[in-house]
Design a protein around this motif. Structure first.
Motif, PDB file in Angstrom:
ATOM      1  N   GLY A   4      -7.300   6.560   1.597  1.00 44.01           N
ATOM      2  CA  GLY A   4      -8.119   5.610   2.585  1.00 44.01           C
ATOM      3  C   GLY A   4      -7.334   4.294   2.853  1.00 44.01           C
ATOM      4  O   GLY A   4      -7.524   3.845   3.776  1.00 44.01           O
ATOM      5  N   PHE A   9     -12.573   1.900   4.372  1.00 40.58           N
ATOM      6  CA  PHE A   9     -11.820   2.930   4.268  1.00 40.58           C
ATOM      7  C   PHE A   9     -11.278   3.157   2.679  1.00 40.58           C
ATOM      8  O   PHE A   9     -10.891   3.829   2.285  1.00 40.58           O
ATOM      9  N   MET A  53     -12.810   5.454   0.309  1.00 34.84           N
ATOM     10  CA  MET A  53     -12.738   6.782   0.694  1.00 34.84           C
ATOM     11  C   MET A  53     -13.010   7.893  -0.419  1.00 34.84           C
ATOM     12  O   MET A  53     -12.386   7.731  -1.261  1.00 34.84           O
TER      13      MET A  53
END
Length: 451
Positions: free
Chosen positions: A335, A324, A327
């Motif tokens: 993220g 994440f 991102m």
């Protein structure tokens, strides 16, 4: 009134309007139905379940701020409504649970709507399509029918003892959505008939009807952000019902609602967040048990994540939570913050209490891979509209005058008061109050009515 007067003039040919007109015709009354679209049916053609709460107590539990008189009338009239559908030879399948608290029946709405229209025509009563309603006719404060614009450009006055507003609500008008729901509602998706642009609301208010809708909310669902809803098949195919078992983050990277309370409630909450968009995060377990599974008994499951990805939605599959942090910047979400929030959430499920809570599904999201999809609210209909009584009579805005506006009825999404930031079915109230309007116009109540 002139020789052309009918017992009931119905403005709008959706679930409520066709139900009312067909009931009057079936009882031997005279009726005229006016629909501005080329064909009848409205948004009901996109739906397939007639359902609501099983008891008044349950409806009041999930919808505590709604009008108690209308709540009682809905529950009392539901069985008769289902019986009416079956009396027309339309299949109404055995009851199944809906939304965890409701109970209802899968119905072939196309068959029902077309059967109602055929019944009206077979009784030599009028159905006028591609016909606009310019204004209601009034005399000494009593609604006496309407002036209509026919497809050939000519006008026609249709006089009636009772006039029913059943035009489907105002969700098709972005300016009205912004005014009556939320400023950001102007730009949200529409998962309904685009012809419903507040005609009934405008007609009713022009003759003194009240408006009930401040902070009432709307019924809708989370849909993939930025994906066109021009094809009605997408209304259900792309609806993100699984959000109740996922985590939803706004553009600041924070959770802001208990997602488990219902996707329809989450959609209202997301509308009020910055940008009215957010990221849904699910794990492999949720994908297996919910994203690919059936939402309602009897309806086959499909992989909604895959459908949304193919439709062009902003989406990704992350092999780990640490992914994440990378991102894409153009997505506009932090993220790394979302990664941390998911980890914190998973830690609290072992004995703490996540904030916001997770009343109905507190299990962690810790089984990779992770399915990430950008979501946005889309509206089906607004809860605000013309307030009515249990007989579908429209209430007046003048506290010093009549409680109701003589001669004027409303049903379906044109009405307000039943739901307030809560939802327990759309077709059911359209059916029940459409039939109530018919019996008011006929001057009585069905023998099987509860009161």
């Amino acid at each position: 009134m002139g020789a052309e007067a009918v017992d009931l003039l119905v403005i709008g040919g959706g679930m409520a309007g066709l139900s009312a007109a067909a009931q009057v015709a079936a009882e031997g009354g005279t009726v005229a139905l006016v629909e501005k679209a080329e064909r009848t049916g409205g948004s009901a053609r996109f739906a397939g379940f007639v359902w609501t709460a099983p008891t008044v107590e349950e409806l009041r539990r999930v919808n505590p701020d709604g009008d108690p008189e209308l709540a009682e009338a809905l529950i009392d009239g539901f069985a008769d409504g289902v019986a009416w559908i079956r009396s027309l030879g339309v299949e109404c399948r055995p009851p199944v649970p809906v939304l965890g608290f409701g109970r209802g029946h899968q119905v072939d709405t196309h068959h029902y709507l077309d059967t109602c229209e055929r019944l009206i025509r077979d009784r030599d009563q009028e159905v006028l399509t591609a016909t606009w309603t310019r204004a209601l006719l009034t005399e000494n404060g009593v609604v006496k029918g309407a002036e209509c614009l026919l497809p050939d450009g000519s006008t026609r006055r249709i006089e009636a003892a009772w006039t029913l507003l059943a035009t489907g609500g105002f969700q098709g008008d972005p300016a009205m959505r912004a005014e009556h729901i939320h400023p950001q509602a102007a730009g949200i998706g529409l998962r309904a008939n685009p012809e419903s642009r507040g005609d009934g609301l405008a007609l009713g208010r022009a003759v003194g009807a009240a408006f009930d809708g401040t902070d009432a909310g709307f019924y809708g669902h989370l849909m993939p952000a930025g994906v066109s809803l021009a094809d009605p098949a997408r209304f259900v195919d792309l609806a993100l019902y699984y959000s109740e078992h996922a985590l939803l983050f706004d553009i600041t990277g924070e959770r802001f609602v208990d997602e488990t309370m219902g996707d329809h409630l989450t959609a209202m909450a997301l509308l009020e967040r910055p940008g009215a968009r957010g990221l849904l995060v699910a794990d492999a377990r949720v994908h297996r048990e919910w994203i690919s599974a059936s939402y309602v008994e009897g309806i086959p499951g499909v992989d909604k994540f895959r459908l949304c990805h193919r439709a062009g939605a902003r989406s990704a599959v992350a092999e780990s939570l640490d992914d994440f942090a990378s991102m894409p910047e153009e997505w506009g979400y932090p993220g790394a913050v979302i990664r941390d929030r998911v980890k914190e959430f998973n830690a609290t499920t072992g004995g703490g209490a996540p904030v916001p809570g997770r009343l109905l599904d507190g299990r962690p999201l810790d089984e990779p891979p992770f399915y990430v999809l950008e979501a946005a609210p889309a509206i089906t209909f607004a809860f605000g509209g013309l307030p009515i009584d249990a007989g579908a009579r429209v209430l007046s805005a003048d506290p010093a005058g009549h409680r109701t506006i003589p001669g004027l009825l409303a049903a379906g999404a044109d009405t307000g008061g039943l739901y307030r930031r809560a939802y327990a079915g759309g077709l059911a109230p359209a059916l029940v109050f459409g039939l109530a309007a018919a019996w008011t116009a006929l001057g009585g109540t069905p023998a099987s009515a509860g009161h």
